[in-house]
Design an enzyme around this catalytic site. Structure first.
Site, PDB file in Angstrom:
ATOM      1  N   TRP A   1     -76.092 -93.095  61.046  1.00  0.00           N
ATOM      2  CA  TRP A   1     -75.548 -94.216  60.278  1.00  0.00           C
ATOM      3  C   TRP A   1     -76.647 -94.962  59.544  1.00  0.00           C
ATOM      4  O   TRP A   1     -76.485 -95.342  58.379  1.00  0.00           O
ATOM      5  CB  TRP A   1     -74.734 -95.152  61.168  1.00  0.00           C
ATOM      6  CG  TRP A   1     -73.576 -94.450  61.810  1.00  0.00           C
ATOM      7  CD1 TRP A   1     -73.377 -94.259  63.138  1.00  0.00           C
ATOM      8  CD2 TRP A   1     -72.473 -93.811  61.143  1.00  0.00           C
ATOM      9  NE1 TRP A   1     -72.216 -93.544  63.341  1.00  0.00           N
ATOM     10  CE2 TRP A   1     -71.646 -93.262  62.145  1.00  0.00           C
ATOM     11  CE3 TRP A   1     -72.111 -93.651  59.800  1.00  0.00           C
ATOM     12  CZ2 TRP A   1     -70.461 -92.561  61.845  1.00  0.00           C
ATOM     13  CZ3 TRP A   1     -70.941 -92.955  59.502  1.00  0.00           C
ATOM     14  CH2 TRP A   1     -70.137 -92.424  60.511  1.00  0.00           C
TER      15      TRP A   1
ATOM     16  N   ASP B   1     -76.020-103.658  61.081  1.00  0.00           N
ATOM     17  CA  ASP B   1     -74.784-102.903  61.272  1.00  0.00           C
ATOM     18  C   ASP B   1     -74.484-102.929  62.770  1.00  0.00           C
ATOM     19  O   ASP B   1     -75.169-102.290  63.552  1.00  0.00           O
ATOM     20  CB  ASP B   1     -74.984-101.467  60.767  1.00  0.00           C
ATOM     21  CG  ASP B   1     -73.777-100.564  61.050  1.00  0.00           C
ATOM     22  OD1 ASP B   1     -72.787-101.044  61.645  1.00  0.00           O
ATOM     23  OD2 ASP B   1     -73.843 -99.375  60.666  1.00  0.00           O
TER      24      ASP B   1
ATOM     25  N   LYS C   1     -64.474 -99.505  66.314  1.00  0.00           N
ATOM     26  CA  LYS C   1     -65.192 -99.130  67.533  1.00  0.00           C
ATOM     27  C   LYS C   1     -64.899-100.130  68.650  1.00  0.00           C
ATOM     28  O   LYS C   1     -64.418 -99.770  69.695  1.00  0.00           O
ATOM     29  CB  LYS C   1     -66.699 -99.045  67.274  1.00  0.00           C
ATOM     30  CG  LYS C   1     -67.100 -98.187  66.082  1.00  0.00           C
ATOM     31  CD  LYS C   1     -67.079 -96.700  66.402  1.00  0.00           C
ATOM     32  CE  LYS C   1     -67.154 -95.800  65.175  1.00  0.00           C
ATOM     33  NZ  LYS C   1     -68.204 -96.078  64.213  1.00  0.00           N
TER      34      LYS C   1
HETATM   35  C1  LIG Z   1     -68.714 -95.535  62.868  1.00  0.00           C
HETATM   36  C2  LIG Z   1     -69.909 -96.204  62.340  1.00  0.00           C
HETATM   37  C3  LIG Z   1     -70.095 -96.410  60.962  1.00  0.00           C
HETATM   38  C4  LIG Z   1     -69.122 -95.887  59.925  1.00  0.00           C
HETATM   39  O1  LIG Z   1     -67.994 -96.623  59.892  1.00  0.00           O
HETATM   40  P1  LIG Z   1     -66.809 -96.350  58.830  1.00  0.00           P
HETATM   41  O2  LIG Z   1     -65.935 -97.523  59.084  1.00  0.00           O
HETATM   42  O3  LIG Z   1     -66.204 -95.033  59.185  1.00  0.00           O
HETATM   43  O4  LIG Z   1     -67.393 -96.347  57.478  1.00  0.00           O
HETATM   44  C5  LIG Z   1     -71.213 -97.101  60.555  1.00  0.00           C
HETATM   45  N1  LIG Z   1     -72.120 -97.551  61.427  1.00  0.00           N
HETATM   46  C6  LIG Z   1     -71.986 -97.365  62.759  1.00  0.00           C
HETATM   47  C7  LIG Z   1     -73.027 -97.887  63.688  1.00  0.00           C
HETATM   48  C8  LIG Z   1     -70.880 -96.687  63.252  1.00  0.00           C
HETATM   49  O5  LIG Z   1     -70.751 -96.489  64.564  1.00  0.00           O
END
Ligand SMILES: *Cc1c(COP(=O)(O)O)cnc(C)c1O
Length: 364
Positions: A108, A175, A199
C-alpha cells in the site's frame, strides 16, 4: 421482521478486508434498509439532504473526532468514495508543492508513492523492501523542507505496525486503513489521517479523511473541484451525494465502539487477542511467524506459515471444519493471515489457537 435473515452458524471471520463487523451493527443496518428511522422508507431511497440523513453524516463525522479525542476547532472530517487508493492521489494533488517524503513499508505504501511521483518530487526516506517488508524502518531522518511525510501505520499484507510514530518537523500524513481506532494514539501528531472504512470501521464504499485546519490552509489552489479537499469540507461532506449507506454503517460501528468503552477498552482486548495468537505461533512446532522484527508485529494482521508447507491442505481441512474463514495469506505473500479487527471476538482467536494445537497433535 428480519429474524429470517439472521446467521445460522457462527463463523469465525478473520478476513483482512472487507472485514468483520459487529453482529448488532449488521442487524441495525439490515433494518435501516427496510425502514429507516421509522420513516417507513429505506435508507437507500431517501434524499441525502433529508433531516434524518443529515443527522447521520453529522454524527459519523463527530464520532471520529470523539474517538481521536480532538476538537472540531482543530480538525475537519469528511467521507469520500474512491477507497483509500484515491487518497494516494488526493494527498499529493492537494499538498505536494515542492517535495514530499514517503516511507515504503509494503504494497500500500508503494502504491501511495507511485501516485505521488506522478504529481511531483518524492523522496523515499526509508524503506523495508530489503527484507521483504518484514520490519518497520526506524531512526530515519526527514529534512524540514518537505511538504509532508507519508507513512502507513499498519501494513495489512505483511503484518507490520508502527508502535511509535516518527517525530518529524514536517506535517505527518498517515494511511490508517487497517488499524484505525484499534489502539490509543495521540492523533494530534498527525496533520492528515485517512482510512478506507472496510478494514476496521465499517463497510467498503466510504473513506474517512481527517485534516488539520492549519494544514488545509497550505493546500494548493486551482484544483479540480471534486478532488479538492476544501470542496468537501466546505460542504460538510455533502458536496455531491455521499456514500450514504456506507457512512451510515460507519456511524453504527463507531457508536458500537463507544458502547464497548471506546478505543482504550478495545485496545486491551486487541492486545490480548494478538498476544494469544503470537504466543501460539511461537510455541507451536508446526508454525512460524513471517515478520522478522517481533517488536513490529501487527496486532491487527497476524501473518504466519507452516514450517512444512506440504501439510497446508491438512491444516486447511482442520480450520474449515472449525468454521474459521478468511485466514489465507495475501496472494503476494502466501501462508496465512489472521486479521484481528475490533469486531472479532476473543473466542474466535481461541478457536484458531485450539485448531493449531490439534494440528500439532496430529501431524508433529
Ligand atoms: C486495504 C488498504 C488500502 C486500499 O484500500 P481501498 O479502499 O481498496 O482503496 C490502502 N491502504 C491500506 C493500509 C489498506 O489496508
Amino acid at each position: 421482521m428480519l429474524s429470517n435473515v439472521s446467521k445460522k452458524v457462527k463463523v469465525h471471520n478473520f478476513s483482512a478486508g472487507p472485514g468483520i463487523l459487529p453482529e448488532e451493527v449488521l442487524q441495525e443496518a439490515a433494518e435501516a434498509c427496510i425502514n429507516f428511522d421509522n420513516l417507513n422508507l429505506s435508507l437507500l431511497e431517501i434524499s441525502h439532504r433529508s433531516k434524518n440523513y443529515e443527522k447521520v453524516m453529522e454524527e459519523a463525522r463527530q464520532l471520529v473526532l470523539d474517538h481521536f479525542e480532538v476538537s472540531a476547532d482543530e480538525y475537519d472530517v469528511i467521507y469520500l468514495g474512491g477507497g483509500a487508493s484515491l487518497q494516494f492521489a488526493m494527498v499529493p494533488y492537494n499538498f505536494l508543492k515542492n517535495k514530499a517524503a514517503y516511507v515504503n513499508t509494503g504494497v500500500w505504501a508503494s502504491k501511495a508513492i507511485k501516485e505521488a511521483k506522478l504529481l511531483g518530487n518524492v523522496d523515499v526516506v526509508a524503506s523495508s523492501e530489503d527484507k521483504k517488508f518484514g520490519y518497520i524502518p526506524k531512526n530515519f531522518q526527514v529534512g524540514n523542507d518537505y511538504d509532508y511525510l507519508h507513512i502507513t501505520s499498519n501494513n495489512t499484507i505483511y503484518g507490520t505496525q508502527y508502535k511509535t510514530f516518527p517525530k518529524v518537523n514536517v506535517p505527518l500524513v498517515c494511511d490508517m486503513s487497517s488499524d484505525i481506532f484499534s489502539r490509543k494514539i495521540d492523533a494530534k501528531q498527525f496533520s492528515l489521517i485517512y482510512a478506507g472504512a472496510q478494514k476496521n470501521m465499517g463497510p467498503a464504499g466510504a473513506t474517512m479523511i481527517m485534516i488539520r485546519k492549519d494544514f488545509l490552509e497550505k493546500s494548493k489552489t486551482g484544483l479540480l473541484t471534486m478532488l479538492d479537499y476544501k470542496t468537501h469540507i466546505k460542504a460538510g461532506s455533502m458536496f455531491n451525494t455521499p456514500p450514504v449507506f456506507p457512512v451510515y454503517v460507519v456511524m453504527l460501528t463507531l457508536r458500537w465502539l463507544k458502547k464497548m468503552g471506546g478505543v482504550s477498552a478495545i485496545e486491551k482486548i486487541n492486545e490480548e487477542k494478538a498476544r494469544l495468537l503470537y504466543a501460539e505461533i511461537d510455541r507451536n512446532s508446526m508454525f512460524e511467524g513471517t515478520v522478522i522484527a517481533k517488536e513490529d508485529r501487527s496486532n491487527m494482521n497476524v501473518c504466519f506459515r507452516l514450517k512444512n508447507e506440504a501439510l497446508e491442505s491438512e491444516f486447511d481441512k482442520l480450520w474449515k471444519e472449525a468454521n474459521i474463514s478468511g485466514i489465507r495469506g495475501h496472494r503476494d505473500v502466501g501462508g496465512y493471515r489472521a486479521s484481528l479487527y475490533n469486531a472479532l471476538p476473543i473466542e474466535s482467536v481461541k478457536v484458531l489457537v485450539e485448531v493449531m494445537q490439534e494440528f500439532e497433535r496430529k501431524f508433529a
